[in-house]
Design an enzyme around this catalytic site. Structure first.
Site, PDB file in Angstrom:
ATOM      1  N   GLY A  43       0.820  -1.198   0.000  1.00 20.86           N
ATOM      2  CA  GLY A  43       0.000   0.000   0.000  1.00 20.86           C
ATOM      3  C   GLY A  43       0.857   1.253   0.000  1.00 20.86           C
ATOM      4  O   GLY A  43       1.981   1.259  -0.500  1.00 20.86           O
ATOM      5  N   THR A  55      -1.184  -2.411   7.800  1.00 19.72           N
ATOM      6  CA  THR A  55      -2.352  -2.973   7.124  1.00 19.72           C
ATOM      7  C   THR A  55      -1.929  -3.885   5.981  1.00 19.72           C
ATOM      8  O   THR A  55      -0.863  -3.727   5.404  1.00 19.72           O
ATOM      9  CB  THR A  55      -3.268  -1.857   6.561  1.00 19.72           C
ATOM     10  OG1 THR A  55      -2.536  -1.055   5.635  1.00 19.72           O
ATOM     11  CG2 THR A  55      -3.833  -0.998   7.674  1.00 19.72           C
ATOM     12  N   ASN A  57      -3.294  -4.858   2.353  1.00 17.04           N
ATOM     13  CA  ASN A  57      -4.184  -4.277   1.350  1.00 17.04           C
ATOM     14  C   ASN A  57      -4.522  -5.291   0.270  1.00 17.04           C
ATOM     15  O   ASN A  57      -3.642  -5.981  -0.240  1.00 17.04           O
ATOM     16  CB  ASN A  57      -3.513  -3.057   0.717  1.00 17.04           C
ATOM     17  CG  ASN A  57      -3.151  -2.019   1.754  1.00 17.04           C
ATOM     18  OD1 ASN A  57      -4.012  -1.362   2.305  1.00 17.04           O
ATOM     19  ND2 ASN A  57      -1.868  -1.891   2.048  1.00 17.04           N
ATOM     20  N   GLU A 109      -8.298  -2.162   3.301  1.00 17.16           N
ATOM     21  CA  GLU A 109      -7.051  -2.288   4.052  1.00 17.16           C
ATOM     22  C   GLU A 109      -7.388  -2.851   5.421  1.00 17.16           C
ATOM     23  O   GLU A 109      -8.182  -2.287   6.153  1.00 17.16           O
ATOM     24  CB  GLU A 109      -6.312  -0.960   4.136  1.00 17.16           C
ATOM     25  CG  GLU A 109      -7.157   0.205   4.595  1.00 17.16           C
ATOM     26  CD  GLU A 109      -6.473   1.552   4.478  1.00 17.16           C
ATOM     27  OE1 GLU A 109      -5.273   1.617   4.185  1.00 17.16           O
ATOM     28  OE2 GLU A 109      -7.157   2.558   4.707  1.00 17.16           O
ATOM     29  N   TYR A 124       3.572  -9.669   1.805  1.00 22.02           N
ATOM     30  CA  TYR A 124       3.183  -9.255   0.458  1.00 22.02           C
ATOM     31  C   TYR A 124       3.136 -10.473  -0.457  1.00 22.02           C
ATOM     32  O   TYR A 124       4.006 -11.327  -0.428  1.00 22.02           O
ATOM     33  CB  TYR A 124       4.150  -8.210  -0.103  1.00 22.02           C
ATOM     34  CG  TYR A 124       4.139  -6.925   0.685  1.00 22.02           C
ATOM     35  CD1 TYR A 124       2.960  -6.198   0.834  1.00 22.02           C
ATOM     36  CD2 TYR A 124       5.288  -6.445   1.292  1.00 22.02           C
ATOM     37  CE1 TYR A 124       2.937  -5.026   1.570  1.00 22.02           C
ATOM     38  CE2 TYR A 124       5.279  -5.272   2.028  1.00 22.02           C
ATOM     39  CZ  TYR A 124       4.092  -4.573   2.162  1.00 22.02           C
ATOM     40  OH  TYR A 124       4.066  -3.416   2.893  1.00 22.02           O
ATOM     41  N   ARG A 137     -17.957   1.730  12.353  1.00 26.27           N
ATOM     42  CA  ARG A 137     -18.244   3.158  12.218  1.00 26.27           C
ATOM     43  C   ARG A 137     -18.044   3.591  10.774  1.00 26.27           C
ATOM     44  O   ARG A 137     -17.305   2.959  10.021  1.00 26.27           O
ATOM     45  CB  ARG A 137     -17.354   3.992  13.142  1.00 26.27           C
ATOM     46  CG  ARG A 137     -15.885   3.935  12.786  1.00 26.27           C
ATOM     47  CD  ARG A 137     -15.048   4.900  13.615  1.00 26.27           C
ATOM     48  NE  ARG A 137     -13.633   4.689  13.388  1.00 26.27           N
ATOM     49  CZ  ARG A 137     -12.938   5.215  12.386  1.00 26.27           C
ATOM     50  NH1 ARG A 137     -13.532   5.996  11.499  1.00 26.27           N
ATOM     51  NH2 ARG A 137     -11.646   4.961  12.263  1.00 26.27           N
ATOM     52  N   PHE A 142     -10.443  12.956   9.365  1.00 29.96           N
ATOM     53  CA  PHE A 142      -9.901  13.458  10.626  1.00 29.96           C
ATOM     54  C   PHE A 142      -9.021  14.667  10.331  1.00 29.96           C
ATOM     55  O   PHE A 142      -8.347  14.729   9.303  1.00 29.96           O
ATOM     56  CB  PHE A 142      -9.089  12.368  11.331  1.00 29.96           C
ATOM     57  CG  PHE A 142      -9.937  11.252  11.863  1.00 29.96           C
ATOM     58  CD1 PHE A 142     -10.447  11.302  13.153  1.00 29.96           C
ATOM     59  CD2 PHE A 142     -10.252  10.152  11.074  1.00 29.96           C
ATOM     60  CE1 PHE A 142     -11.245  10.285  13.650  1.00 29.96           C
ATOM     61  CE2 PHE A 142     -11.046   9.130  11.557  1.00 29.96           C
ATOM     62  CZ  PHE A 142     -11.539   9.195  12.851  1.00 29.96           C
TER      63      PHE A 142
END
Length: 194
Positions: A43, A55, A57, A109, A124, A137, A142
């Site tokens: 990513g 993360t 991805n 992700e 990977y 959520r 942000f």
């Protein structure tokens, strides 16, 4: 019933644990379970480098047309990676907080939660299988004026929510889902019945 053709998510109810100032959210099960599989791609490096939450991805371009069925936001679920099934939180969206660096297409992700055993240093190309069970959520932008602290705190809360909720019914039982441990094949996106 079948999911809405445009959005698949459930309302999120907030609650505060008795005797604790820590916030926990009651996450409702999804009416159909997104099951995504594909090789882990490199990513942007934002999850681990900038936020402290590495993360994995997925190659979203392979199922971009199907991702419109999911509301942009944070989901909890189980991830199969490297022969292990672990708890995870997954963001499906465009990463709007990274102004000027938003993703051109919707991405998936996943932060695979390493509770007892560390994750492999390099995964990977490994096949990642995600079974998403609940909507935590909506994705939101942000404010980074004073740094990424607000986003880091929100991700920390998401991880705490997933860690707790995935130990409870109905989510805990899905850890042993045959879909998660099935042999990897071509990248896929399916909606499974709960």
């Amino acid at each position: 019933g079948s999911p809405s053709p445009t959005r698949l998510a459930t309302p999120v109810r907030a609650r505060v644990r008795m005797g604790s100032s820590a916030e926990a959210r009651a996450v409702q099960p999804l009416p159909a379970l997104p099951a995504l599989s594909g090789p882990v791609l490199q990513g942007y490096g934002r999850g681990s480098a900038k936020l402290g939450f590495p993360t994995a991805n997925l190659p979203c371009s392979l199922f971009q047309d199907r991702l419109v069925q999911l509301e942009r936001g944070v989901y909890l679920g189980w991830a199969a990676l490297g022969g292990d099934v672990r708890k995870c939180v997954a963001n499906i969206g465009i990463s709007p907080s990274f102004v000027g660096e938003e993703n051109a297409e919707t991405i998936v992700e996943a932060h695979v939660i390493a509770e007892d055993a560390p994750l492999p240093a390099d995964f990977y190309g490994e096949t990642l299988r995600l079974l998403l069970l609940g909507f935590v959520r909506p994705e939101r932008k942000f404010d980074f004026t004073n740094g990424p602290g607000e986003l880091i705190a929100a991700i920390g809360a998401d991880v705490a929510t997933a860690t707790a909720e995935l130990d409870r019914p109905p989510f805990a039982a899905y850890r042993d889902s045959a879909w998660l441990t099935a042999p990897s094949g071509e990248p896929s996106f399916d909606l499974l019945d709960p």
